[in-house]
Motif scaffolding. Structure first.
Motif, PDB file in Angstrom:
ATOM      1  N   MET A  78      34.255  19.443  51.146  1.00 29.80           N
ATOM      2  CA  MET A  78      33.231  20.319  51.666  1.00 29.80           C
ATOM      3  C   MET A  78      33.915  21.370  52.543  1.00 29.80           C
ATOM      4  N   THR A  79      33.703  22.616  52.245  1.00 28.69           N
ATOM      5  CA  THR A  79      34.332  23.706  52.993  1.00 28.69           C
ATOM      6  C   THR A  79      33.548  24.015  54.270  1.00 28.69           C
ATOM      7  N   ALA A  80      34.190  24.769  55.146  1.00 28.51           N
ATOM      8  CA  ALA A  80      33.538  25.169  56.389  1.00 28.51           C
ATOM      9  C   ALA A  80      32.288  26.002  56.110  1.00 28.51           C
ATOM     10  N   GLY A  81      32.330  26.820  55.078  1.00 30.96           N
ATOM     11  CA  GLY A  81      31.160  27.619  54.721  1.00 30.96           C
ATOM     12  C   GLY A  81      29.975  26.758  54.329  1.00 30.96           C
ATOM     13  N   VAL A  82      30.235  25.723  53.557  1.00 24.63           N
ATOM     14  CA  VAL A  82      29.173  24.802  53.153  1.00 24.63           C
ATOM     15  C   VAL A  82      28.623  24.067  54.377  1.00 24.63           C
ATOM     16  N   VAL A  83      29.521  23.631  55.257  1.00 24.95           N
ATOM     17  CA  VAL A  83      29.099  22.928  56.468  1.00 24.95           C
ATOM     18  C   VAL A  83      28.174  23.815  57.293  1.00 24.95           C
ATOM     19  N   LEU A  84      28.561  25.064  57.506  1.00 24.49           N
ATOM     20  CA  LEU A  84      27.717  25.977  58.287  1.00 24.49           C
ATOM     21  C   LEU A  84      26.366  26.217  57.623  1.00 24.49           C
ATOM     22  N   LYS A  85      26.360  26.284  56.317  1.00 25.57           N
ATOM     23  CA  LYS A  85      25.118  26.551  55.595  1.00 25.57           C
ATOM     24  C   LYS A  85      24.183  25.343  55.593  1.00 25.57           C
ATOM     25  N   GLU A  86      24.748  24.153  55.427  1.00 23.75           N
ATOM     26  CA  GLU A  86      23.948  22.948  55.232  1.00 23.75           C
ATOM     27  C   GLU A  86      23.606  22.189  56.515  1.00 23.75           C
ATOM     28  N   MET A  87      24.441  22.303  57.533  1.00 18.69           N
ATOM     29  CA  MET A  87      24.224  21.534  58.761  1.00 18.69           C
ATOM     30  C   MET A  87      23.799  22.456  59.898  1.00 18.69           C
ATOM     31  N   LYS A  88      22.869  22.001  60.677  1.00 22.30           N
ATOM     32  CA  LYS A  88      22.378  22.776  61.817  1.00 22.30           C
ATOM     33  C   LYS A  88      22.295  21.888  63.052  1.00 22.30           C
ATOM     34  N   GLY A  89      22.337  22.499  64.207  1.00 19.34           N
ATOM     35  CA  GLY A  89      22.080  21.835  65.474  1.00 19.34           C
ATOM     36  C   GLY A  89      22.894  20.586  65.734  1.00 19.34           C
ATOM     37  N   LYS A  90      22.178  19.515  66.047  1.00 24.88           N
ATOM     38  CA  LYS A  90      22.811  18.250  66.416  1.00 24.88           C
ATOM     39  C   LYS A  90      23.637  17.662  65.278  1.00 24.88           C
ATOM     40  N   GLU A  91      23.201  17.874  64.058  1.00 18.99           N
ATOM     41  CA  GLU A  91      23.952  17.357  62.912  1.00 18.99           C
ATOM     42  C   GLU A  91      25.339  18.011  62.839  1.00 18.99           C
ATOM     43  N   LEU A  92      25.383  19.323  63.013  1.00 17.46           N
ATOM     44  CA  LEU A  92      26.657  20.039  62.984  1.00 17.46           C
ATOM     45  C   LEU A  92      27.528  19.624  64.162  1.00 17.46           C
ATOM     46  N   PHE A  93      26.929  19.517  65.353  1.00 13.35           N
ATOM     47  CA  PHE A  93      27.700  19.089  66.516  1.00 13.35           C
ATOM     48  C   PHE A  93      28.287  17.692  66.291  1.00 13.35           C
ATOM     49  N   SER A  94      27.492  16.774  65.771  1.00 14.82           N
ATOM     50  CA  SER A  94      27.968  15.413  65.518  1.00 14.82           C
ATOM     51  C   SER A  94      29.115  15.402  64.522  1.00 14.82           C
ATOM     52  N   TYR A  95      29.008  16.220  63.504  1.00 18.47           N
ATOM     53  CA  TYR A  95      30.065  16.326  62.497  1.00 18.47           C
ATOM     54  C   TYR A  95      31.368  16.819  63.139  1.00 18.47           C
ATOM     55  N   VAL A  96      31.273  17.898  63.896  1.00 17.09           N
ATOM     56  CA  VAL A  96      32.450  18.459  64.560  1.00 17.09           C
ATOM     57  C   VAL A  96      33.007  17.469  65.571  1.00 17.09           C
ATOM     58  N   TYR A  97      32.136  16.853  66.360  1.00 15.38           N
ATOM     59  CA  TYR A  97      32.588  15.878  67.349  1.00 15.38           C
ATOM     60  C   TYR A  97      33.312  14.714  66.677  1.00 15.38           C
ATOM     61  N   GLY A  98      32.838  14.271  65.538  1.00 11.79           N
ATOM     62  CA  GLY A  98      33.505  13.194  64.815  1.00 11.79           C
ATOM     63  C   GLY A  98      34.924  13.566  64.418  1.00 11.79           C
ATOM     64  N   ILE A  99      35.113  14.800  63.991  1.00 13.52           N
ATOM     65  CA  ILE A  99      36.455  15.270  63.644  1.00 13.52           C
ATOM     66  C   ILE A  99      37.334  15.317  64.895  1.00 13.52           C
ATOM     67  N   VAL A 100      36.803  15.894  65.963  1.00 17.23           N
ATOM     68  CA  VAL A 100      37.558  15.999  67.214  1.00 17.23           C
ATOM     69  C   VAL A 100      37.908  14.609  67.748  1.00 17.23           C
ATOM     70  N   ASP A 101      36.951  13.697  67.726  1.00 26.74           N
ATOM     71  CA  ASP A 101      37.176  12.341  68.227  1.00 26.74           C
ATOM     72  C   ASP A 101      38.261  11.637  67.410  1.00 26.74           C
ATOM     73  N   GLY A 102      38.199  11.773  66.099  1.00 27.91           N
ATOM     74  CA  GLY A 102      39.217  11.170  65.242  1.00 27.91           C
ATOM     75  C   GLY A 102      40.596  11.746  65.509  1.00 27.91           C
ATOM     76  N   MET A 103      40.674  13.048  65.717  1.00 28.62           N
ATOM     77  CA  MET A 103      41.962  13.676  65.994  1.00 28.62           C
ATOM     78  C   MET A 103      42.483  13.288  67.378  1.00 28.62           C
ATOM     79  N   ALA A 104      41.585  13.126  68.335  1.00 30.88           N
ATOM     80  CA  ALA A 104      41.995  12.699  69.680  1.00 30.88           C
ATOM     81  C   ALA A 104      42.571  11.290  69.631  1.00 30.88           C
ATOM     82  N   TYR A 105      41.914  10.405  68.898  1.00 33.33           N
ATOM     83  CA  TYR A 105      42.420   9.034  68.797  1.00 33.33           C
ATOM     84  C   TYR A 105      43.746   8.991  68.033  1.00 33.33           C
ATOM     85  N   ALA A 106      43.842   9.769  66.977  1.00 28.29           N
ATOM     86  CA  ALA A 106      45.098   9.818  66.221  1.00 28.29           C
ATOM     87  C   ALA A 106      46.232  10.326  67.109  1.00 28.29           C
TER      88      ALA A 106
END
Length: 90
Positions: free
Chosen positions: A1-29
């Motif tokens: 899924m590309t960033a363009g698709v993410v921006l188009k399909e996800m809004k608000g809290k859903e998008l924040f949760s998605y981004v936070y999940g990536i950030v959290d995974g990278m922080a733990y790694a």
């Protein structure tokens, strides 16, 4: 899924949760990598990542969304990893 698709399909809290999940995974790694490298618990890089993402209210999240828009054909973790590298090194 590309960033363009993410921006188009996800809004608000859903998008924040998605981004936070990536950030959290990278922080733990980063924590695991730094700790293994130093031979002891090393939270410095992880703390930098969390600080970057949460320090300025929603500023980092807005920057992430702007980068998603600027690089719509890339996958989101690549974009976020580049942003983290710029802020916190490797």
């Amino acid at each position: 899924m590309t960033a363009g698709v993410v921006l188009k399909e996800m809004k608000g809290k859903e998008l924040f949760s998605y981004v936070y999940g990536i950030v959290d995974g990278m922080a733990y790694a980063r924590f695991r990598k730094d700790s293994l490298s130093s031979g002891q618990k090393d939270e410095q890089g992880m703390s930098c990542i969390y600080g970057w993402f949460f320090a300025n209210d929603a500023a980092a999240f807005e920057k992430v969304k702007a980068q998603f828009g600027a690089h719509e054909n890339l996958i989101p973790p690549i974009i976020i990893a580049a942003m983290i590298k710029k802020e916190c090194g490797e």
